[in-house]
Design a protein around this motif. Structure first.
Motif, PDB file in Angstrom:
ATOM      1  N   MET A 144     -19.288   3.130 -29.230  1.00 48.57           N
ATOM      2  CA  MET A 144     -19.650   2.924 -30.639  1.00 48.57           C
ATOM      3  C   MET A 144     -21.161   2.776 -30.764  1.00 48.57           C
ATOM      4  N   PRO A 145     -21.814   3.606 -31.598  1.00 50.65           N
ATOM      5  CA  PRO A 145     -23.259   3.461 -31.777  1.00 50.65           C
ATOM      6  C   PRO A 145     -23.596   2.093 -32.374  1.00 50.65           C
ATOM      7  N   THR A 146     -24.765   1.566 -32.002  1.00 51.67           N
ATOM      8  CA  THR A 146     -25.237   0.330 -32.608  1.00 51.67           C
ATOM      9  C   THR A 146     -25.858   0.641 -33.963  1.00 51.67           C
ATOM     10  N   PRO A 147     -26.040  -0.376 -34.823  1.00 51.04           N
ATOM     11  CA  PRO A 147     -26.612  -0.109 -36.148  1.00 51.04           C
ATOM     12  C   PRO A 147     -27.985   0.552 -36.106  1.00 51.04           C
TER      13      PRO A 147
ATOM     14  N   GLY B  99     -31.362  20.011 -25.640  1.00 55.89           N
ATOM     15  CA  GLY B  99     -32.252  18.868 -25.761  1.00 55.89           C
ATOM     16  C   GLY B  99     -31.941  17.854 -26.837  1.00 55.89           C
ATOM     17  N   VAL B 100     -31.006  18.112 -27.748  1.00 51.13           N
ATOM     18  CA  VAL B 100     -30.628  17.090 -28.720  1.00 51.13           C
ATOM     19  C   VAL B 100     -29.961  15.941 -27.966  1.00 51.13           C
ATOM     20  N   PRO B 101     -30.394  14.706 -28.192  1.00 49.33           N
ATOM     21  CA  PRO B 101     -29.807  13.585 -27.428  1.00 49.33           C
ATOM     22  C   PRO B 101     -28.324  13.403 -27.752  1.00 49.33           C
ATOM     23  N   GLU B 102     -27.505  13.468 -26.728  1.00 50.81           N
ATOM     24  CA  GLU B 102     -26.059  13.386 -26.931  1.00 50.81           C
ATOM     25  C   GLU B 102     -25.649  12.056 -27.542  1.00 50.81           C
TER      26      GLU B 102
ATOM     27  N   LEU C 289     -11.741  17.219 -32.972  1.00 47.47           N
ATOM     28  CA  LEU C 289     -11.885  15.769 -32.951  1.00 47.47           C
ATOM     29  C   LEU C 289     -11.380  15.191 -31.632  1.00 47.47           C
ATOM     30  N   ALA C 290     -10.248  15.687 -31.165  1.00 46.41           N
ATOM     31  CA  ALA C 290      -9.690  15.182 -29.906  1.00 46.41           C
ATOM     32  C   ALA C 290     -10.616  15.504 -28.743  1.00 46.41           C
ATOM     33  N   ASP C 291     -11.161  16.714 -28.736  1.00 48.60           N
ATOM     34  CA  ASP C 291     -12.050  17.107 -27.646  1.00 48.60           C
ATOM     35  C   ASP C 291     -13.336  16.284 -27.674  1.00 48.60           C
ATOM     36  N   ALA C 292     -13.916  16.120 -28.868  1.00 48.11           N
ATOM     37  CA  ALA C 292     -15.150  15.344 -28.991  1.00 48.11           C
ATOM     38  C   ALA C 292     -14.928  13.895 -28.557  1.00 48.11           C
ATOM     39  N   ARG C 293     -13.819  13.331 -28.975  1.00 44.28           N
ATOM     40  CA  ARG C 293     -13.506  11.943 -28.606  1.00 44.28           C
ATOM     41  C   ARG C 293     -13.355  11.834 -27.086  1.00 44.28           C
ATOM     42  N   ALA C 294     -12.670  12.787 -26.475  1.00 43.31           N
ATOM     43  CA  ALA C 294     -12.460  12.749 -25.035  1.00 43.31           C
ATOM     44  C   ALA C 294     -13.772  12.884 -24.269  1.00 43.31           C
ATOM     45  N   ARG C 295     -14.736  13.591 -24.860  1.00 41.02           N
ATOM     46  CA  ARG C 295     -16.024  13.812 -24.194  1.00 41.02           C
ATOM     47  C   ARG C 295     -17.074  12.771 -24.582  1.00 41.02           C
ATOM     48  N   GLY C 296     -16.666  11.766 -25.353  1.00 42.25           N
ATOM     49  CA  GLY C 296     -17.550  10.656 -25.663  1.00 42.25           C
ATOM     50  C   GLY C 296     -18.526  10.896 -26.790  1.00 42.25           C
ATOM     51  N   LEU C 297     -18.311  11.946 -27.587  1.00 39.38           N
ATOM     52  CA  LEU C 297     -19.207  12.243 -28.707  1.00 39.38           C
ATOM     53  C   LEU C 297     -18.805  11.405 -29.920  1.00 39.38           C
ATOM     54  N   THR C 298     -19.782  10.967 -30.694  1.00 40.93           N
ATOM     55  CA  THR C 298     -19.501  10.242 -31.935  1.00 40.93           C
ATOM     56  C   THR C 298     -18.816  11.168 -32.923  1.00 40.93           C
ATOM     57  N   THR C 299     -17.761  10.676 -33.562  1.00 40.41           N
ATOM     58  CA  THR C 299     -16.975  11.504 -34.476  1.00 40.41           C
ATOM     59  C   THR C 299     -16.801  10.821 -35.824  1.00 40.41           C
TER      60      THR C 299
ATOM     61  N   ARG D 198      -2.110   5.729 -41.170  1.00 40.36           N
ATOM     62  CA  ARG D 198      -1.510   6.371 -39.990  1.00 40.36           C
ATOM     63  C   ARG D 198      -2.346   7.557 -39.536  1.00 40.36           C
ATOM     64  N   HIS D 199      -2.873   8.324 -40.498  1.00 38.19           N
ATOM     65  CA  HIS D 199      -3.681   9.488 -40.133  1.00 38.19           C
ATOM     66  C   HIS D 199      -5.011   9.061 -39.517  1.00 38.19           C
ATOM     67  N   ILE D 200      -5.602   8.005 -40.026  1.00 40.00           N
ATOM     68  CA  ILE D 200      -6.847   7.509 -39.434  1.00 40.00           C
ATOM     69  C   ILE D 200      -6.594   7.058 -38.004  1.00 40.00           C
ATOM     70  N   GLU D 201      -5.501   6.348 -37.784  1.00 41.42           N
ATOM     71  CA  GLU D 201      -5.185   5.893 -36.434  1.00 41.42           C
ATOM     72  C   GLU D 201      -4.956   7.081 -35.500  1.00 41.42           C
ATOM     73  N   ALA D 202      -4.300   8.118 -36.009  1.00 39.45           N
ATOM     74  CA  ALA D 202      -3.999   9.270 -35.159  1.00 39.45           C
ATOM     75  C   ALA D 202      -5.261  10.037 -34.772  1.00 39.45           C
ATOM     76  N   MET D 203      -6.197  10.194 -35.723  1.00 43.76           N
ATOM     77  CA  MET D 203      -7.433  10.920 -35.433  1.00 43.76           C
ATOM     78  C   MET D 203      -8.423  10.049 -34.660  1.00 43.76           C
ATOM     79  N   ASP D 204      -8.359   8.742 -34.850  1.00 46.89           N
ATOM     80  CA  ASP D 204      -9.166   7.773 -34.120  1.00 46.89           C
ATOM     81  C   ASP D 204     -10.656   8.113 -34.118  1.00 46.89           C
ATOM     82  N   PRO D 205     -11.266   8.338 -35.303  1.00 55.04           N
ATOM     83  CA  PRO D 205     -12.682   8.684 -35.319  1.00 55.04           C
ATOM     84  C   PRO D 205     -13.569   7.457 -35.158  1.00 55.04           C
ATOM     85  N   THR D 206     -14.813   7.684 -34.753  1.00 52.91           N
ATOM     86  CA  THR D 206     -15.788   6.605 -34.734  1.00 52.91           C
ATOM     87  C   THR D 206     -15.990   6.064 -36.140  1.00 52.91           C
ATOM     88  N   TYR D 207     -16.065   6.989 -37.116  1.00 51.06           N
ATOM     89  CA  TYR D 207     -16.251   6.637 -38.521  1.00 51.06           C
ATOM     90  C   TYR D 207     -15.169   7.295 -39.370  1.00 51.06           C
TER      91      TYR D 207
END
Length: 328
Positions: free
Chosen positions: A1-4, A56-59, A75-85, A107-116
């Motif tokens: 989770m990114p910091t503020p 060069g964009v900071p991951e 979304l699933a791939d990005a989450r698995a690879r640690g990218l903010t979603t 339920r849909h938010i829980e299933a997609m499990d995004p950062t935001y």
């Protein structure tokens, strides 16, 4: 989770109606084949984000905002690879905020499990009061659910002009954006906060003047909301206008980045669909544009930081120069 305080360089491609009707020109219920073509177009944008990261964009600062309908696998791939979603909760193309999945939104938010969890809301404080109350009540429910669940809330605020407001500026939308929209955005944010809507990040339309960025930032962080941040949206504006918005916002600490979508990917996707370029060329063009926004933001941030340091050393630029800097 990114910091503020972490930078946030978001690629938003959660558009649904824009892809269906604007990019592909389709109407009516989508066939499975049409759905797959939209999903494939979004895969190109997603591939461009990873190319930009490789270039060069900071991951840690990169992020993707994509919808469940066409981007579930991304979304699933990005989450698995640690990218903010981020994933939207609103129904597309509606003047009044409605949940995409009705009472099943959690339920849909829980299933997609995004950062935001993201919402796009059209809210003018001088518009119909009953409409605004209905929207605020739904948004309060979402806000309370997200915070109970330990999830972060990304709020995209659009302030469309009312007819009387446009009349006040002679039907000039540019004048509305400069003269009226900033104070209306501040008022909208206050009303929503007072109604119990508590975003972690406000995704705001671009502002041409630094004092307006400071005003929305102050509202975002008022009354102990010190961890709340803001980012700038692109609104499918021309490149030069978006660059100006980023350069101004980057001088305000509460702004941590941007979410620029269609200005970044629209033309390359159109060119690809018209067979003017190949897929890898589209990926490269989108990645180059996205990387360009990052460079614009970081250069403006560094420039402002240097000027603040000079000021603290007692050799500050004069007021006229500082104002010119904020408008570059």
């Amino acid at each position: 989770m990114p910091t503020p305080s972490s930078p946030l360089y978001m690629m938003p491609f959660d558009h649904r109606g824009s892809f269906e009707h604007g990019l592909f020109g389709w109407t009516g219920r989508l066939s499975p084949e049409q759905t797959a073509k939209i999903a494939a177009a979004k895969q190109i944008v997603y591939a461009a984000v990873w190319k930009a990261i490789a270039d060069g964009v900071p991951e840690r600062a990169a992020a993707v905002l994509v919808d469940e309908q066409f981007g579930r696998e991304l979304l699933a791939d990005a989450r698995a690879r640690g990218l903010t979603t981020a994933c939207p909760a609103e129904k597309t193309g509606e003047a009044e905020f409605q949940f995409e999945y009705g009472e099943d939104f959690a339920r849909h938010i829980e299933a997609m499990d995004p950062t935001y969890c993201k919402v796009l809301v059209r809210y003018n404080p001088q518009a119909d009061a009953a409409l605004n109350r209905r929207q605020a009540e739904r948004l309060r429910r979402l806000s309370e659910y997200l915070h109970r669940a330990g999830r972060s809330f990304l709020f995209e605020l659009l302030v469309p002009a009312e007819p009387a407001q446009l009349a006040q500026v002679g039907q000039d939308t540019t004048a509305y954006d400069l003269m009226l929209r900033p104070s209306l955005a501040v008022a909208a944010m206050r009303e929503l906060q007072d109604a119990g809507v508590e975003p972690d990040i406000w995704k705001l339309e671009g502002l041409a003047r630094r004092q307006d960025c400071l005003a929305v930032a102050e509202m975002a962080q008022r009354d102990g909301r010190s961890d709340v941040r803001c980012i700038v949206l692109g609104h499918h504006a021309e490149d030069a206008r978006v660059r100006g918005w980023l350069e101004v916002a980057a001088t305000v600490p509460a702004f941590i980045g941007f979410a620029v979508g269609r200005t970044t990917f629209w033309q390359p996707l159109q060119d690809l669909l018209a067979n003017r370029i190949a897929r890898d060329e589209a990926v490269t063009a989108i990645a180059r544009s996205y990387h360009g926004w990052v460079d614009t933001w970081e250069k403006a941030r560094r420039r402002h930081t240097r000027e603040v340091e000079i000021h603290s050393d007692g050799d500050a630029p004069g007021p006229a120069r500082a104002e010119q800097t904020s408008r570059r």
